[in-house]
Design an enzyme around this catalytic site. Sequence first.
Site, PDB file in Angstrom:
ATOM      1  N   THR A   1      -2.623   1.280   6.289  1.00  0.00           N
ATOM      2  CA  THR A   1      -3.819   0.657   6.847  1.00  0.00           C
ATOM      3  C   THR A   1      -3.674  -0.868   6.484  1.00  0.00           C
ATOM      4  OG1 THR A   1      -4.800   0.951   4.652  1.00  0.00           O
ATOM      5  CG2 THR A   1      -5.306   2.711   6.235  1.00  0.00           C
TER       6      THR A   1
ATOM      7  N   TYR B   1      20.975  -3.118  14.225  1.00  0.00           N
ATOM      8  CA  TYR B   1      20.458  -3.373  15.656  1.00  0.00           C
ATOM      9  C   TYR B   1      21.444  -3.717  16.762  1.00  0.00           C
ATOM     10  CZ  TYR B   1      15.863  -3.445  12.827  1.00  0.00           C
ATOM     11  OH  TYR B   1      15.111  -3.232  12.064  1.00  0.00           O
TER      12      TYR B   1
ATOM     13  N   ILE C   1      10.352   1.500   3.182  1.00  0.00           N
ATOM     14  CA  ILE C   1      10.723   0.339   3.816  1.00  0.00           C
ATOM     15  C   ILE C   1      10.655  -0.842   3.068  1.00  0.00           C
ATOM     16  CG2 ILE C   1      10.126  -1.210   5.806  1.00  0.00           C
ATOM     17  CD1 ILE C   1      10.860   1.824   6.655  1.00  0.00           C
TER      18      ILE C   1
ATOM     19  N   LYS D   1      -1.490  -4.606   7.189  1.00  0.00           N
ATOM     20  CA  LYS D   1      -0.985  -5.302   8.312  1.00  0.00           C
ATOM     21  C   LYS D   1       0.208  -4.768   8.959  1.00  0.00           C
ATOM     22  CE  LYS D   1      -0.187  -9.957   9.892  1.00  0.00           C
ATOM     23  NZ  LYS D   1       0.085 -11.334   9.772  1.00  0.00           N
TER      24      LYS D   1
ATOM     25  N   LYS E   1      -9.744   4.547   1.207  1.00  0.00           N
ATOM     26  CA  LYS E   1     -10.061   5.040   2.558  1.00  0.00           C
ATOM     27  C   LYS E   1     -10.109   6.271   3.141  1.00  0.00           C
ATOM     28  CE  LYS E   1      -9.055   0.259   3.880  1.00  0.00           C
ATOM     29  NZ  LYS E   1      -8.568  -0.684   5.143  1.00  0.00           N
TER      30      LYS E   1
ATOM     31  N   HIS F   1      21.332  -9.105   0.380  1.00  0.00           N
ATOM     32  CA  HIS F   1      20.698  -7.769  -0.307  1.00  0.00           C
ATOM     33  C   HIS F   1      20.813  -8.076  -1.823  1.00  0.00           C
ATOM     34  CE1 HIS F   1      21.178  -5.757   3.827  1.00  0.00           C
ATOM     35  NE2 HIS F   1      19.950  -6.425   3.695  1.00  0.00           N
TER      36      HIS F   1
END
Length: 318
Positions: A38, A181, A117, A40, A64, A271
């Site tokens: 919930t 990526y 994450i 951003k 919530k 890292h």
Amino acid sequence: MLSRVSQVSRVGFSLARASSTARVWVDKNTRVIGQGITGKNGTFHTQQAIEYGTKMVGGVNPKKAGTTHLGLPIFASVEEAKKATNADATVIYVPPSGAAGAILEAVAAEIPLIVCITEGIPQHDMLRVKDIMKSQNKSRLIGPNCPGIIKPEECKIGIMPGYIHKKGKIGIVSRSGTLTYEAVHQTTMYGLGQSTVVGIGGDPFNGTNFIDCLERFTNDPQTEGIVMIGEIGGTAEEDAAEWLKQYGNPNKPVVSFIAGRTAPPGRRMGHAGAIISGGKGTAKAKMEALTSAGVKVVETPAMIGEAMFNMMKAAGKA
């Protein structure tokens, strides 16, 4: 938070195990809930996952509970969410101060796959998490400080851009998000595509390592080649090289790149885990270990796709 950690550490684990059809942890049938969705960042990436086709089935926010967000029911706890949705995975977007508690709440609920994450979790908290993870066998943690895991065109859990992925035959595992990526883009451009892509994260204490992923890729019929992206610090790459010597499949070529060749000893490079300490963890040692295991180690990330394509072509797979 630490009192909560101590409380969860005393939770017992039953012998029940959620079933899954996934060979490398996720597929089109994976049912995912989100902790911190919930907020951003959680909202943005949950919306992206839904649009990608991931089976998002709910979220967790005690304040919530009983409401909906992005069309998903919000529950007071992970345990409640699992009972209501039969979720077999959770993704965590909780801020660093509460992330360890969120991981352990998911462990207590016996969620099979936990993807965290969050970056910047205190190492002391992750030491405690790792200790508790070792005492059970119902949950697997990917991360923290990672982009997540994706099975192209089936399931996306995390922050990776879905559109660069293409369903295919290369399994990718990486400590670096952006280099993940790059490897994805190149294997897509060479027409190889990806079977599953796993970002294991760059922190010193993470839940899933190279060997875990190599084992899954080696036993996955869809995966015909493997890309492994490491970096300086620790001995994860050397351990992976030893595993490949004993258990690797010679019919599944492996390409690797090690980041941080020019890094000076004792200086952290990005890292938390990317640091050469006590003469160990150098790029040179990792590259030599992998080469001795039959891995094609490339000098720059720009060569990953070409090297993988050439090895696949030589094996009659491209």
